[in-house]
Scaffold this active site. Structure first.
Site, PDB file in Angstrom:
ATOM      1  N   GLU A  49       8.467  -0.037  -7.353  1.00  0.00           N
ATOM      2  CA  GLU A  49       8.311   1.157  -6.532  1.00  0.00           C
ATOM      3  C   GLU A  49       7.914   0.721  -5.125  1.00  0.00           C
ATOM      4  O   GLU A  49       8.754   0.558  -4.272  1.00  0.00           O
ATOM      5  CB  GLU A  49       7.282   2.109  -7.154  1.00  0.00           C
ATOM      6  CG  GLU A  49       7.506   3.520  -6.696  1.00  0.00           C
ATOM      7  CD  GLU A  49       7.209   4.566  -7.772  1.00  0.00           C
ATOM      8  OE1 GLU A  49       7.168   5.720  -7.417  1.00  0.00           O
ATOM      9  OE2 GLU A  49       7.026   4.214  -8.947  1.00  0.00           O
ATOM     10  N   GLU A  90      -4.032   4.730 -10.548  1.00  0.00           N
ATOM     11  CA  GLU A  90      -3.099   5.825 -10.294  1.00  0.00           C
ATOM     12  C   GLU A  90      -3.478   7.069 -11.095  1.00  0.00           C
ATOM     13  O   GLU A  90      -3.444   8.182 -10.596  1.00  0.00           O
ATOM     14  CB  GLU A  90      -1.686   5.379 -10.699  1.00  0.00           C
ATOM     15  CG  GLU A  90      -0.636   6.460 -10.543  1.00  0.00           C
ATOM     16  CD  GLU A  90       0.768   5.928 -10.787  1.00  0.00           C
ATOM     17  OE1 GLU A  90       0.903   4.926 -11.508  1.00  0.00           O
ATOM     18  OE2 GLU A  90       1.712   6.519 -10.242  1.00  0.00           O
TER      19      GLU A  90
HETATM   20  C1  RAM Z   1       5.006   8.042  -8.166  1.00  0.00           C
HETATM   21  C2  RAM Z   1       4.439   7.306  -7.026  1.00  0.00           C
HETATM   22  C3  RAM Z   1       3.610   8.105  -6.082  1.00  0.00           C
HETATM   23  C4  RAM Z   1       3.813   9.573  -6.179  1.00  0.00           C
HETATM   24  C5  RAM Z   1       5.155   9.945  -6.713  1.00  0.00           C
HETATM   25  C6  RAM Z   1       5.358  11.422  -6.829  1.00  0.00           C
HETATM   26  O1  RAM Z   1       6.125   7.388  -8.650  1.00  0.00           O
HETATM   27  O2  RAM Z   1       3.747   6.215  -7.487  1.00  0.00           O
HETATM   28  O3  RAM Z   1       2.252   7.825  -6.179  1.00  0.00           O
HETATM   29  O4  RAM Z   1       3.634  10.106  -4.897  1.00  0.00           O
HETATM   30  O5  RAM Z   1       5.397   9.351  -7.926  1.00  0.00           O
END
Ligand code: RAM
Length: 947
Positions: free
Chosen positions: A503, A796
């Site tokens: 990502e 996260e």
């Molecule tokens: C995830 C990313 C990010 C977020 C999006 C919507 O894949 O890591 O943090 O903003 O999704």
């Protein structure tokens, strides 16, 4: 007689005093936010910091001299610009307005300031800036490369080798000055006579290469020697031609080569000899190319380095390159701008030594670097020729101690080294990649690696440190540690979401939620200015800002989303607010207006986004309060709030650039959206509601199956934070917000969009006690839960790992700054440092000292106006505040409402007349306003919340 003597003495000392020079001194001279930079703006903005031993000191005027040589500057002969004395207190954002500047020109400058008594201080030490290549015609170099796409075809990954480019050049005399201007489509490392030029990694950085490409300038005067010199460069695919994001994972039709498929170098060496002769050596078709040890090279997927294929001597003069191929030249796109890199380069910002290593099996060792970070490993070892040594990276271990790598998803994220069998040992550090990891598993080494032979090279954009934060509470310190390590790992070229998996994109939602926190920890003026350009380059045709930038869609359906796209307003607003930067507003005003128009059109003139208004995007409604817990706050309700908020920021930015018409316009829009929001999303009592039935079974919406609800922590926190409610309604919302937290056992339910405003909204409405309870919460979901589960960075998800449940599958990063946005509250409320005008020209000091488990705290913030410090200590029921206020700023210190004779100010009882009642935020408080200096206040702890 005696009287006369006194009078005389008085006049003598008075005249001595008036003729004495002020000690007001300018230092930290910067142009375009940088020390001695190379820049290509016609009117660079200058700034300095002031110091003085005199309290309440400020600048009443300044004079800047700019000269074309240091001698002229020293003689006071400002042949380029002499501002003469300019009245006023400005010390930053001062645009150069002297003689027009030419490409390559070096400007020497200094400044002096007049103090509050109108006495001039001494001249500052000289500083410089240098102009880059201003005209397209200054560039003589071609893009050169070697197409190796036929090599290295893998089943899933196709990672061609990294081209090596070289040329011997004759240096005809003694070099006085030499500059290397260099860029690449892809990534480059440039070497002269075998030495890497500069300390930067991943150059020339990431942009929308179809529109813009940055170049670096290096002073290489000392790297050339008369006679033959070897110029060499290794180039790679990088963001330009390599794999991007989760394209592979989501089976996007395009997974790599988003901008082009052959990397290319463009470099120009400009030499000025001592005899006055000048020469330009530029990349052209006389260069030779080959490939060698870097067999595979990619940011997300890592490197394969075969040391048996090293091209020994390739980067030294007189190397026999007859077997090398002729380079291909690649024509430049005419509409691509080539500009000076405006950000802070990615550099090594720290080094880590391993904590321990453990044998995992035959020839397999797991090394713990002791900290999750973004960067590389440099290792020294001995191995036999042909031995393969594989480096696998992970952030966490499974409960059984094995390395967890599944969260990397489709990012291979490994480095592989094939040894040449050097009896003296070999050193390996990959080049055009980076990893997000705490653990590295080394497989194929025949002995346990020596801990002294392994280094963690911590990479980050080199944004200058601007904040410190320390308390006597280990948990709070750990949280702050986690925040700054996460920022460091992700402020890497662009504000990325994460540094490890497939990502690493500049997700706009994460960026807007965290940007204010970022400014408190580091000076992100240059970094942020650069990214705002990326963001505007990526604006969609309909006016919406994208969900990440820079980057073309790595999934065809990635378009725009409420809470993400508003980064196009919020991020530049924060740069303006933190640094007093109005240029960024002017530079992007047209695009920001276009975005506001997009919102207006989309709201069909109703100024509200009703349920399902954003059903056309994927996921429906956008990402909403991403990773929240429990029922969802309707994304369209949040979209409406963000619309209002954007309008209010536009109103403020219009005022800052002196555009009254636009200011009035956006004030009106703000009013309309607020009214429409309240009408649609609140009931008669003022409670937040929504028509959950409109979402049906929620299919297609993020966590739609959870159901939707207006009465949520996220909804009230945002409404309070964004000033959408009048004072009576705010009181109600505050009560509901507090209740929602308390009834939930002092736990959050917020996701990315709810976390940022959560604690600030509680504190702003008198509920700091609850805010502190959230801070200290240890149960899921909370920061404490992460830390109790071993986090040394911000995760996260609130439950990225649990001892019982392990790792949730799929999307899971342990280095994701969005939930770190609590940092803003830590500085503003715990330490109590809050700016009240752009650039901290005025500020409030209002620490909230009520937490029983913190007895001392100290925070500093280096603003563009100098360093602010706020410290407090509690002993028994006595609170002592120690505050430092920089020269040229004023601070309003908030006091408890106790009688003033209980308060001592710099050791003496505070005089009642100094105390003024002032509206601070939403509360009327006793305050003392001070100018620069150091102040110590102490008082009896009051029952009132906050003191
Ligand atoms: C995830 C990313 C990010 C977020 C999006 C919507 O894949 O890591 O943090 O903003 O999704």
């Amino acid at each position: 007689m005696i009287q006369k003597l006194y009078l005389q003495l008085f006049f003598i000392s008075f005249s001595l005093y008036v003729s004495a020079q002020s000690d007001l001194k300018a230092s930290y001279l910067r142009s375009e936010y940088k020390i001695s930079p190379v820049i290509d703006v016609a009117h660079p903005r200058l700034s300095w910091e002031l110091t003085s031993s005199v309290n309440s000191q400020y600048q009443t005027g300044y004079q800047i001299l700019v000269a074309s040589s240091i001698t002229l500057l020293e003689e006071g002969k400002a042949d380029l610009w002499d501002t003469k004395k300019v009245t006023g207190n400005a010390t930053s954002q001062i645009e150069y307005a002297g003689s027009p500047l030419e490409s390559r020109q070096i400007c020497f400058w200094k400044v002096r300031s007049w103090d509050k008594k109108n006495q001039p201080g001494p001249w500052s030490a000289p500083a410089t800036w240098e102009m880059g290549l201003l005209q397209k015609t200054d560039w003589k170099a071609d893009f050169i490369g070697l197409n190796l796409n036929h090599l290295g075809k893998g089943k899933e990954y196709h990672l061609p080798p990294a081209p090596y480019l070289r040329k011997d050049v004759e240096i005809k005399g003694v070099v006085k000055k030499a500059r290397l201007y260099v860029t690449a489509l892809g990534l480059y490392e440039f070497q002269i006579n075998g030495k890497k030029i500069g300390r930067d990694y991943l150059t020339p950085g990431w942009t929308d290469y179809n529109k813009r490409l940055y170049y670096q300038t290096f002073d290489v005067s000392k790297d050339l020697r008369p006679g033959k010199n070897a110029l060499g460069s290794i180039i790679s695919y990088g963001w330009y031609a390599g794999y991007l994001g989760y394209a592979l994972l989501v089976r996007n039709p395009v997974v790599k080569n988003f901008y082009g498929d052959v990397p290319a170098l463009k470099a120009q060496l400009e030499i000025e000899y001592t005899n006055g002769q000048k020469e330009i050596i530029a990349t052209d078709n006389t260069w030779k190319a080959n490939y060698g040890p870097i067999v595979e090279s990619d940011i997300l997927n890592g490197e394969v380095y075969d040391a048996t294929k090293e091209l020994t001597g390739w980067n030294q003069p007189n190397f026999n390159d007859t077997a090398w191929k002729k380079v291909i030249t690649i024509s430049d796109k005419t509409d691509r701008q080539v500009q000076v890199y405006p950000g802070d380069p990615v550099q090594e910002v720290a080094r880590l030594t391993p904590k321990n290593s453990k044998q995992m099996g035959p020839n397999s060792y797991l090394v713990d670097m002791g900290q999750n970070f973004a960067g590389l490993i440099r290792i020294r070892f001995k191995a036999a020729k042909g031995d393969s040594i594989l480096f696998r990276f992970g952030e966490m271990l499974y409960p059984d101690g094995k390395l967890m790598t599944e969260n990397l998803r489709k990012a291979r994220g490994t480095d592989l080294y094939i040894a040449k069998g050097d009896p003296n040992g070999e050193i390996y550090e990959p080049r055009f990649t980076y990893h997000g990891f705490q653990y590295v598993q080394i497989e194929g080494l025949k002995y346990a690696p020596g801990m002294q032979d392994i280094l963690g090279i911590v990479l980050s954009s080199a944004t200058p440190k601007a904040g410190t934060f320390e308390t006597d509470n280990a948990f709070v310190n750990q949280l702050y540690h986690n925040i700054i390590w996460t920022q460091q790992s992700n402020y890497l070229e662009v504000p990325t979401d994460c540094p490890q998996r497939d990502e690493r994109l500049g997700w706009t939602g994460d960026a807007q939620a965290y940007v204010k926190s970022a400014t408190l920890n580091n000076d992100i003026a240059a970094f942020g200015t650069k990214w705002v350009v990326d963001l505007n380059d990526a604006q969609l045709a309909n006016g919406a800002y994208p969900v990440y930038a820079p980057a073309p869609s790595v999934r065809v359906t990635d378009t725009y989303s409420p809470g993400w796209m508003e980064a196009g307003i919020i991020y530049p607003y924060q740069i303006f607010r933190s640094y007093g930067d109005t240029k960024i507003i002017k530079a992007h005003w047209a695009e920001m207006k276009k975005f506001m128009q997009f919102l207006e059109t989309k709201s069909k003139g109703e100024y509200v986004f009703k349920e399902t208004a954003f059903a056309e995007v994927d996921p429906k409604g956008g990402f909403g309060d991403w990773l929240s817990v429990g029922k969802k706050t309707p994304p369209d309700m949040l979209a409406t709030m963000y619309y209002a908020y954007s309008a209010s920021l536009m109103q403020e930015m219009a005022a800052a650039i002196g555009d009254e018409k636009e200011e009035a316009h956006f004030k009106e829009v703000f009013g309309k959206v607020k009214a429409a929001f309240l009408k649609h999303y609140t009931n008669a009592e003022g409670k937040f509601i929504c028509n959950a039935a409109a979402y049906g079974n929620g299919k297609g919406y993020v966590d739609g199956e959870m159901g939707f609800e207006g009465h949520t922590q996220t909804a009230y926190a945002n409404a309070i934070f964004m000033n959408l409610l009048d004072s009576t309604h705010t009181l109600k919302a505050a009560k509901w917000l507090n209740e929602l937290v308390v009834k939930n056992g002092n736990k959050l339910t917020t996701g990315f969009l709810g976390v940022r405003p959560m604690l600030p909204a509680l504190s702003a409405t008198g509920n700091s006690e609850t805010a502190y309870k959230l801070l200290f919460q240890k149960e899921y979901p909370s920061w404490g839960f992460e830390i109790a589960n071993g986090a040394n960075t911000i995760w996260e998800r609130w439950n990225s790992f649990t001892r019982e449940g392990g790792f949730p599958a799929g999307m899971n990063s342990f280095n994701h700054y969005a939930f770190g946005s609590i940092c803003e509250w830590m500085f503003e409320n715990m330490a109590g440092i809050k700016e009240t005008s752009p650039g901290f020209k005025t500020l409030v000091i209002q620490p909230e000292v009520m937490a029983p488990n913190i007895n001392s705290l100290k925070a500093t913030h280096r603003s563009i106006n100098g360093t602010i410090a706020s410290a407090w200590q509690k002993k028994g029921d006595i609170v002592t505040l120690t505050i430092e206020v920089p020269v040229n700023t004023t601070a309003t210190i908030c006091l408890p409402p106790t009688p003033t004779n209980n308060i001592t100010f710099n050791g003496k009882a505070l005089v009642a007349t100094a105390v003024k009642s002032k509206l601070v935020g939403r509360r009327e408080l006793n305050t003392v306003t001070v100018g620069s200096g150091k102040y110590v206040l102490s008082y009896k702890k009051s029952a009132l919340s906050g003191f």
